[in-house]
Write a protein that holds these residues in place. Structure first.
Motif, mmCIF file in Angstrom:
data_model
loop_
_atom_site.group_PDB
_atom_site.id
_atom_site.type_symbol
_atom_site.label_atom_id
_atom_site.label_comp_id
_atom_site.label_asym_id
_atom_site.label_seq_id
_atom_site.Cartn_x
_atom_site.Cartn_y
_atom_site.Cartn_z
ATOM 1 N N LEU A 530 0.832 -1.206 0.000
ATOM 2 C CA LEU A 530 0.000 0.000 0.000
ATOM 3 C C LEU A 530 0.866 1.255 0.000
ATOM 4 N N GLU A 531 1.888 1.169 0.849
ATOM 5 C CA GLU A 531 2.796 2.308 0.945
ATOM 6 C C GLU A 531 3.420 2.600 -0.409
ATOM 7 N N ARG A 532 3.853 1.510 -1.085
ATOM 8 C CA ARG A 532 4.484 1.700 -2.396
ATOM 9 C C ARG A 532 3.496 2.320 -3.387
ATOM 10 N N ALA A 533 2.217 1.930 -3.231
ATOM 11 C CA ALA A 533 1.219 2.492 -4.139
ATOM 12 C C ALA A 533 1.021 3.983 -3.878
ATOM 13 N N LEU A 534 1.085 4.348 -2.588
ATOM 14 C CA LEU A 534 0.879 5.755 -2.230
ATOM 15 C C LEU A 534 2.154 6.581 -2.378
#
Ligand SMILES: Nc1nc2c(ncn2[C@@H]2O[C@H](COP(=O)(O)OP(=O)(O)OP(=O)(O)O)[C@@H](O)[C@H]2O)c(=O)[nH]1
Ligand SMILES: [Mg+2]
Length: 628
Positions: A530-534
């Motif tokens: 998720l972090e990588r997506a954000l």
């Protein structure tokens, strides 16, 4: 089916008809004892005494906004929102009207220092042919203000029992039970007889007949008839009757202006009111921001939480579970459900929430809050609200969830929408304020100013935008100013205790769920994904470290939880500013989202929710591009 409590009970009955049917049927048949009266006359205080419950009591009109049901002897007893008359002009009146129509007996609570105002409703209830008991409250104030009331003559005029009480001291309550047993219909005015009888034949109940005569469209439409046009005539003759009664039974010997009245007047005039507001805010800051947030929390969080509690619980858990295991990471690791959540809830949040609610209760019970509303009224009209909105907005600084409920005291749907949107977008709750204040204090004056300017700008733009987009215009402020009083410590403490308890109860579950989901997400690698997506948004657009994405994700569960996540990150002052602006504007916590959906409906709630996502990342990014 009639709206109000009956329909709710019936729905309830429907839903559970397979079980407890007989119990509910008996419940359904219990006679209804309804507390009715003008706003702020002590109904809820008396309701609490009768039912043994603990509903909110405050020194401002509009504290109670819905029906509350309890038990008293053989009765179901109902607390109702305060109304000046039984009619259908606003939401509170509609709620009160239906339960009054259904009541078997009414306890009409009257503020004895405002007989002229309050007996209007009393006479209306009598004209409706309801069995009533009049409770003459505020007898302590009557004595202090040197007002003479001949209670026996008043009872004779009205034809019903009149019981003088001092609700705050529970004086006079011993006579109440007997009076309720002896409740009877009062003396109705003869001039109404012929028209009432004619209408009675059409609608079947005297109470409803009177309301139809008084032009009540909703009640008339229930019987498929047109409302009558006699309202003015009936109101004027009722007013004359009340004036006559009050002039006969009451003598007001008060001569001097009391000090509290003078303070009350000063609070209203801008020349004296603004310095008073600044002084008040400064005292609140000293108490909440300095004493509690720094001295107390420093001690509880660091000394007790981090130094004593966390090592102790970590030691205890790792006795049973190896410190490298999944379980111990979940329980006492970085986002430990037991370690971090408990420290945060009990040693950081609890003292702050307590301090905030004490301040709020003092503001409410002194009678200052409605005066503040009156003073700021003008400045609110630009954003489509009136001064009344200051109450939910200030309450929002305590808990946005409960403040969203108090938007009900605004008069129109439009104002409720605007106030709810402002609450959900820009007002940080007490837990969030604590973290924001601590982070901003470290980031310096420039950061504070930028943060303040951006948030206030968003508030104004949002309000103006909604004011233009939504149809209609702001309604005038109609607020009956309660007298200034010295707050009663017992009520302040009781309210503080119950609100804090409710808040902690509601918050803890979400905190545990939040910590647990983040913990699981971290262990499973989902958080990283998720972090990588954000990350592109967070690093490129907002120029924050990739880790800030975690804080934002936690903010979806609870906003303050997200803000707390920023606590331990190495950020520059300007990055702190951007992150805090984003997290303040970001989606409300799940609990307040639920309440908003309930109050404003799914569609409107969803639009506001999506709006907060867009606003948070758009404004955060723009500010970042400008200042970092
Ligand atoms: N001095 C004094 N204060 C009283 C008395 N009864 C009630 N109060 C105060 O009056 C205020 C209003 O009390 P509530 O019980 O909230 O009144 P309410 O009628 O339920 O008000 P709404 O729900 O707003 O309609 C509180 O601040 C009480 O402490 C009394 O007998 N004497
Ligand atoms: Mg009340």
């Amino acid at each position: 089916m009639e709206p109000g409590a009956t329909s709710r009970q019936l729905r309830h009955l429907d839903k559970h008809k397979h079980r407890e049917l007989t119990f509910l049927e008996r419940d359904f048949e219990r006679p209804k004892l309804v507390l009715a009266g003008n706003p702020n006359v002590g109904k809820s205080l008396i309701f609490n005494a009768l039912s043994g419950m603990n509903v909110e009591v405050s020194n401002y009109p509009g504290t109670t906004v819905e029906l509350i049901k309890g038990r008293f002897n053989a009765f179901d007893v109902y607390d109702t929102p305060g109304v000046y008359g039984v009619s259908s002009f606003n939401d509170e009146e509609c709620v009160a009207r239906d339960i009054i129509l259904e009541a078997d007996c009414i306890i009409n609570v009257v503020d004895a220092t405002h007989l002229e105002r309050d007996l209007f409703l009393t006479q209306q209830l009598i004209d409706m042919g309801k069995k009533i008991v009049v409770v003459l409250n505020f007898m302590d104030e009557v004595k202090k203000q040197n007002i003479q009331i001949d209670v026996a003559v008043l009872a004779e005029f009205l034809g019903v029992e009149v019981v003088p009480v001092i609700a705050v001291k529970r004086t006079g309550f011993d006579r109440l039970s007997a009076a309720i047993e002896m409740a009877q219909e009062g003396i109705q005015r003869e001039e109404l007889h012929s028209s009432l009888h004619a209408m009675l034949r059409v609608v079947g109940s005297q109470a409803e007949a009177l309301l139809v005569l008084e032009g009540d469209e909703i009640v008339a439409s229930r019987h498929g008839i047109r409302p009558s046009v006699l309202r003015d005539e009936i109101y004027i003759s009722r007013r004359n009757r009340v004036n006559y009664v009050v002039n006969t039974v009451c003598r007001d010997d008060s001569t001097h202006v009391r000090f509290s009245e003078r303070i009350g007047r000063w609070a209203l005039k801008p020349a004296t009111g603004i310095p008073m507001l600044i002084l008040f805010l400064y005292c609140a800051y000293l108490f909440v921001g300095k004493f509690t947030a720094q001295t107390v929390v420093n001690f509880t969080e660091k000394e007790i939480g981090v130094n004593v509690w966390e090592p102790w619980i970590r030691g205890l858990i790792t006795n049973f579970l190896p410190s490298t295991s999944w379980w111990s990471a979940l329980l006492v690791g970085e986002f430990g459900v037991i370690s971090m959540t408990t420290t945060y809830l009990l040693f950081l949040l609890l003292p702050l929430v307590l301090a905030f609610y004490i301040t709020l209760a003092l503001m409410e019970d002194s009678g200052y809050l409605p005066r503040l509303a009156t003073m700021v009224d003008r400045s609110f009209s630009g954003i489509g609200l009136n001064g009344r909105a200051v109450i939910p907005l200030i309450l929002g600084f305590g808990c946005v969830t409960s403040a969203t409920i108090t938007t009900r005291l605004l008069s129109t749907e439009r104002e409720k929408t605007i106030a709810t949107a402002i609450l959900q977008f820009v007002i940080p709750c007490s837990a969030q304020i604590a973290v924001i204040a601590a982070l901003l204090a470290g980031a310096g004056v420039k950061a504070m100013i930028i943060y303040g300017v951006v948030i206030v700008t968003v508030l104004l733009v949002l309000g103006k935008l909604l004011n233009v987009v939504l149809k209609g215009e702001s309604s005038p402020l109609l607020l009956d100013l309660p007298p200034m009083r010295l707050p009663r410590i017992d009520n302040v403490l009781r309210k503080t205790f119950f609100r804090t308890y409710q808040f902690m109860k509601e918050a803890s579950g979400w905190f545990f769920i939040g910590a647990l989901s983040v913990g699981v997400a971290q262990l499973t690698g989902f958080l990283g994904m998720l972090e990588r997506a954000l990350v592109p948004v967070v690093t490129n657009w907002m120029q924050l470290p990739a880790g800030a994405a975690t804080a934002f994700i936690m903010g979806v569960v609870r906003r303050d939880f997200g803000a707390a996540g920023l606590y331990h990150m190495a950020l520059t002052p300007m990055q702190i500013t951007v992150a805090l602006i984003t997290i303040t504007l970001f989606v409300p916590c799940i609990a307040s989202l639920m309440v908003m959906m309930k109050e404003r409906g799914f569609r409107e709630g969803f639009v506001i929710w999506i709006g907060t996502w867009i606003a948070a990342f758009a404004v955060g990014g723009i500010v970042s591009q400008l200042i970092i």
